[in-house]
Design a protein around this motif. Structure first.
Motif, PDB file in Angstrom:
ATOM      1  N   ASP A   1       0.854  -1.186   0.000  1.00 28.41           N
ATOM      2  CA  ASP A   1       0.000   0.000   0.000  1.00 28.41           C
ATOM      3  C   ASP A   1       0.888   1.233   0.000  1.00 28.41           C
ATOM      4  OD1 ASP A   1      -2.745  -0.937   0.137  1.00 28.41           O
ATOM      5  OD2 ASP A   1      -2.202  -1.749   2.098  1.00 28.41           O
ATOM      6  N   TYR A   2       0.747   2.049  -1.031  1.00 27.47           N
ATOM      7  CA  TYR A   2       1.534   3.279  -1.148  1.00 27.47           C
ATOM      8  C   TYR A   2       0.636   4.478  -0.910  1.00 27.47           C
ATOM      9  CZ  TYR A   2       5.222   0.571  -3.414  1.00 27.47           C
ATOM     10  OH  TYR A   2       6.201  -0.337  -3.708  1.00 27.47           O
ATOM     11  N   GLU A   3       1.128   5.406  -0.089  1.00 27.12           N
ATOM     12  CA  GLU A   3       0.469   6.682   0.131  1.00 27.12           C
ATOM     13  C   GLU A   3       1.441   7.773  -0.271  1.00 27.12           C
ATOM     14  OE1 GLU A   3      -0.610   6.995   4.217  1.00 27.12           O
ATOM     15  OE2 GLU A   3      -2.076   5.366   4.115  1.00 27.12           O
ATOM     16  N   ALA A   4       0.906   8.934  -0.633  1.00 21.77           N
ATOM     17  CA  ALA A   4       1.789  10.037  -1.009  1.00 21.77           C
ATOM     18  C   ALA A   4       1.139  11.364  -0.655  1.00 21.77           C
ATOM     19  CB  ALA A   4       2.089  10.001  -2.500  1.00 21.77           C
ATOM     20  N   TYR A   5       1.946  12.271  -0.188  1.00 23.17           N
ATOM     21  CA  TYR A   5       1.567  13.674  -0.065  1.00 23.17           C
ATOM     22  C   TYR A   5       1.951  14.262  -1.413  1.00 23.17           C
ATOM     23  CZ  TYR A   5       1.630  18.494   1.673  1.00 23.17           C
ATOM     24  OH  TYR A   5       1.409  19.819   1.855  1.00 23.17           O
ATOM     25  N   GLU A   6       0.974  14.430  -2.309  1.00 20.07           N
ATOM     26  CA  GLU A   6       1.228  14.652  -3.729  1.00 20.07           C
ATOM     27  C   GLU A   6       2.177  15.810  -4.023  1.00 20.07           C
ATOM     28  OE1 GLU A   6      -1.109  15.231  -7.963  1.00 20.07           O
ATOM     29  OE2 GLU A   6      -2.252  14.701  -6.183  1.00 20.07           O
ATOM     30  N   SER A   7       1.965  16.958  -3.426  1.00 16.38           N
ATOM     31  CA  SER A   7       2.826  18.098  -3.760  1.00 16.38           C
ATOM     32  C   SER A   7       4.277  17.842  -3.349  1.00 16.38           C
ATOM     33  CB  SER A   7       2.302  19.391  -3.140  1.00 16.38           C
ATOM     34  OG  SER A   7       2.288  19.312  -1.733  1.00 16.38           O
ATOM     35  N   MET A   8       4.486  17.175  -2.209  1.00 19.37           N
ATOM     36  CA  MET A   8       5.841  16.860  -1.774  1.00 19.37           C
ATOM     37  C   MET A   8       6.467  15.796  -2.682  1.00 19.37           C
ATOM     38  SD  MET A   8       7.440  15.426   1.847  1.00 19.37           S
ATOM     39  CE  MET A   8       6.130  16.156   2.759  1.00 19.37           C
ATOM     40  N   ALA A   9       5.687  14.777  -3.033  1.00 20.55           N
ATOM     41  CA  ALA A   9       6.193  13.711  -3.901  1.00 20.55           C
ATOM     42  C   ALA A   9       6.585  14.271  -5.267  1.00 20.55           C
ATOM     43  CB  ALA A   9       5.151  12.610  -4.051  1.00 20.55           C
ATOM     44  N   LEU A  10       5.749  15.137  -5.835  1.00 20.41           N
ATOM     45  CA  LEU A  10       6.071  15.725  -7.133  1.00 20.41           C
ATOM     46  C   LEU A  10       7.322  16.603  -7.051  1.00 20.41           C
ATOM     47  CD1 LEU A  10       2.499  16.589  -8.434  1.00 20.41           C
ATOM     48  CD2 LEU A  10       4.024  14.773  -9.243  1.00 20.41           C
ATOM     49  N   ALA A  11       7.470  17.347  -5.966  1.00 23.46           N
ATOM     50  CA  ALA A  11       8.666  18.173  -5.780  1.00 23.46           C
ATOM     51  C   ALA A  11       9.921  17.305  -5.710  1.00 23.46           C
ATOM     52  CB  ALA A  11       8.531  19.038  -4.527  1.00 23.46           C
ATOM     53  N   GLN A  12       9.840  16.185  -4.996  1.00 25.43           N
ATOM     54  CA  GLN A  12      10.988  15.279  -4.898  1.00 25.43           C
ATOM     55  C   GLN A  12      11.322  14.657  -6.254  1.00 25.43           C
ATOM     56  OE1 GLN A  12      13.152  14.568  -2.373  1.00 25.43           O
ATOM     57  NE2 GLN A  12      12.176  16.305  -1.386  1.00 25.43           N
ATOM     58  N   MET A  13      10.300  14.276  -7.003  1.00 23.66           N
ATOM     59  CA  MET A  13      10.530  13.696  -8.324  1.00 23.66           C
ATOM     60  C   MET A  13      11.182  14.719  -9.257  1.00 23.66           C
ATOM     61  SD  MET A  13       7.030  11.481  -8.548  1.00 23.66           S
ATOM     62  CE  MET A  13       7.285  10.559 -10.039  1.00 23.66           C
ATOM     63  N   LYS A  14      10.714  15.972  -9.201  1.00 30.54           N
ATOM     64  CA  LYS A  14      11.317  17.033 -10.010  1.00 30.54           C
ATOM     65  C   LYS A  14      12.771  17.260  -9.611  1.00 30.54           C
ATOM     66  CE  LYS A  14       7.077  19.443 -11.160  1.00 30.54           C
ATOM     67  NZ  LYS A  14       6.266  20.644 -11.022  1.00 30.54           N
ATOM     68  N   ALA A  15      13.064  17.190  -8.315  1.00 29.55           N
ATOM     69  CA  ALA A  15      14.445  17.353  -7.845  1.00 29.55           C
ATOM     70  C   ALA A  15      15.324  16.218  -8.349  1.00 29.55           C
ATOM     71  CB  ALA A  15      14.477  17.419  -6.311  1.00 29.55           C
ATOM     72  N   LEU A  16      14.808  14.988  -8.359  1.00 31.81           N
ATOM     73  CA  LEU A  16      15.580  13.857  -8.891  1.00 31.81           C
ATOM     74  C   LEU A  16      15.887  14.046 -10.372  1.00 31.81           C
ATOM     75  CD1 LEU A  16      13.749  10.877  -7.166  1.00 31.81           C
ATOM     76  CD2 LEU A  16      16.120  11.596  -6.779  1.00 31.81           C
ATOM     77  N   VAL A  17      14.903  14.503 -11.123  1.00 30.56           N
ATOM     78  CA  VAL A  17      15.127  14.740 -12.555  1.00 30.56           C
ATOM     79  C   VAL A  17      16.163  15.840 -12.748  1.00 30.56           C
ATOM     80  CG1 VAL A  17      14.055  15.555 -14.692  1.00 30.56           C
ATOM     81  CG2 VAL A  17      12.862  13.894 -13.246  1.00 30.56           C
ATOM     82  N   ALA A  18      16.081  16.903 -11.965  1.00 30.25           N
ATOM     83  CA  ALA A  18      17.047  18.007 -12.071  1.00 30.25           C
ATOM     84  C   ALA A  18      18.463  17.520 -11.781  1.00 30.25           C
ATOM     85  CB  ALA A  18      16.658  19.145 -11.124  1.00 30.25           C
ATOM     86  N   ARG A  19      18.621  16.691 -10.748  1.00 27.77           N
ATOM     87  CA  ARG A  19      19.949  16.145 -10.422  1.00 27.77           C
ATOM     88  C   ARG A  19      20.472  15.281 -11.556  1.00 27.77           C
ATOM     89  NH1 ARG A  19      19.519  13.313  -4.857  1.00 27.77           N
ATOM     90  NH2 ARG A  19      21.548  12.565  -5.510  1.00 27.77           N
ATOM     91  N   ALA A  20      19.605  14.459 -12.141  1.00 24.91           N
ATOM     92  CA  ALA A  20      20.030  13.605 -13.257  1.00 24.91           C
ATOM     93  C   ALA A  20      20.435  14.458 -14.454  1.00 24.91           C
ATOM     94  CB  ALA A  20      18.911  12.641 -13.635  1.00 24.91           C
ATOM     95  N   ARG A  21      19.694  15.522 -14.725  1.00 21.66           N
ATOM     96  CA  ARG A  21      20.016  16.398 -15.857  1.00 21.66           C
ATOM     97  C   ARG A  21      21.335  17.149 -15.638  1.00 21.66           C
ATOM     98  NH1 ARG A  21      16.264  16.967 -19.723  1.00 21.66           N
ATOM     99  NH2 ARG A  21      14.119  16.347 -19.309  1.00 21.66           N
ATOM    100  N   GLU A  22      21.705  17.395 -14.384  1.00 22.27           N
ATOM    101  CA  GLU A  22      23.002  18.017 -14.091  1.00 22.27           C
ATOM    102  C   GLU A  22      24.154  17.085 -14.442  1.00 22.27           C
ATOM    103  OE1 GLU A  22      22.978  19.132  -9.982  1.00 22.27           O
ATOM    104  OE2 GLU A  22      21.461  20.692 -10.279  1.00 22.27           O
ATOM    105  N   LYS A  23      23.936  15.785 -14.289  1.00 20.69           N
ATOM    106  CA  LYS A  23      25.000  14.789 -14.514  1.00 20.69           C
ATOM    107  C   LYS A  23      25.086  14.312 -15.955  1.00 20.69           C
ATOM    108  CE  LYS A  23      25.991  11.839 -11.251  1.00 20.69           C
ATOM    109  NZ  LYS A  23      25.966  10.768 -10.255  1.00 20.69           N
ATOM    110  N   TRP A  24      23.933  14.239 -16.643  1.00 20.92           N
ATOM    111  CA  TRP A  24      23.901  13.654 -17.989  1.00 20.92           C
ATOM    112  C   TRP A  24      23.061  14.523 -18.919  1.00 20.92           C
ATOM    113  CZ3 TRP A  24      22.503  10.368 -13.758  1.00 20.92           C
ATOM    114  CH2 TRP A  24      23.544   9.548 -13.318  1.00 20.92           C
ATOM    115  N   PRO A  25      23.385  14.516 -20.212  1.00 18.63           N
ATOM    116  CA  PRO A  25      22.619  15.302 -21.188  1.00 18.63           C
ATOM    117  C   PRO A  25      21.347  14.546 -21.628  1.00 18.63           C
ATOM    118  CG  PRO A  25      24.470  14.270 -22.267  1.00 18.63           C
ATOM    119  CD  PRO A  25      24.582  13.930 -20.806  1.00 18.63           C
ATOM    120  N   LEU A  26      20.345  14.573 -20.798  1.00 13.53           N
ATOM    121  CA  LEU A  26      19.124  13.825 -21.051  1.00 13.53           C
ATOM    122  C   LEU A  26      18.153  14.645 -21.894  1.00 13.53           C
ATOM    123  CD1 LEU A  26      18.639  12.402 -17.458  1.00 13.53           C
ATOM    124  CD2 LEU A  26      19.887  11.384 -19.379  1.00 13.53           C
ATOM    125  N   LEU A  27      17.461  13.978 -22.805  1.00 17.86           N
ATOM    126  CA  LEU A  27      16.474  14.646 -23.643  1.00 17.86           C
ATOM    127  C   LEU A  27      15.087  14.628 -23.005  1.00 17.86           C
ATOM    128  CD1 LEU A  27      17.637  13.190 -27.064  1.00 17.86           C
ATOM    129  CD2 LEU A  27      18.063  15.488 -26.155  1.00 17.86           C
TER     130      LEU A  27
END
Length: 84
Positions: free
Chosen positions: A30-56
């Motif tokens: 069973d997964y629960e999420a505080y949506e705005s916090m979860a989306l912010a964390q996901m965006k931060a993960l994508v930003a970190r990945a984009r800093e390391k690699w040239p992702l499209l």
């Protein structure tokens, strides 16, 4: 990917619910999420990945609610161009 002509590699990861955790049997998770916090964390993960690699393109999905054994709870898809 079809609208990204520079894309040369599409990599996916799918996190699947296992039937066991240690010695415990699992029927579902069973997964629960505080949506705005979860989306912010996901965006931060994508930003970190984009800093390391040239992702499209990057796509992240995490299910909420009951997820049965053998079904995916997480999906990550990354499109990148030619590697050096």
């Amino acid at each position: 990917p079809g609208d990204e002509p520079e894309g040369g590699a599409l990599v996916t990861f799918s996190g699947i619910v296992r039937a066991t955790e240690g010695t415990d049997r699992i029927g579902h998770l069973d997964y629960e999420a505080y949506e705005s916090m979860a989306l912010a964390q996901m965006k931060a993960l994508v930003a970190r990945a984009r800093e390391k690699w040239p992702l499209l393109r990057v796509g992240l999905v995490h299910r909420t609610g009951a997820v049965p054994v053998a079904e995916a709870s997480v999906l990550v898809a990354v499109l990148a161009g030619h590697r050096a």
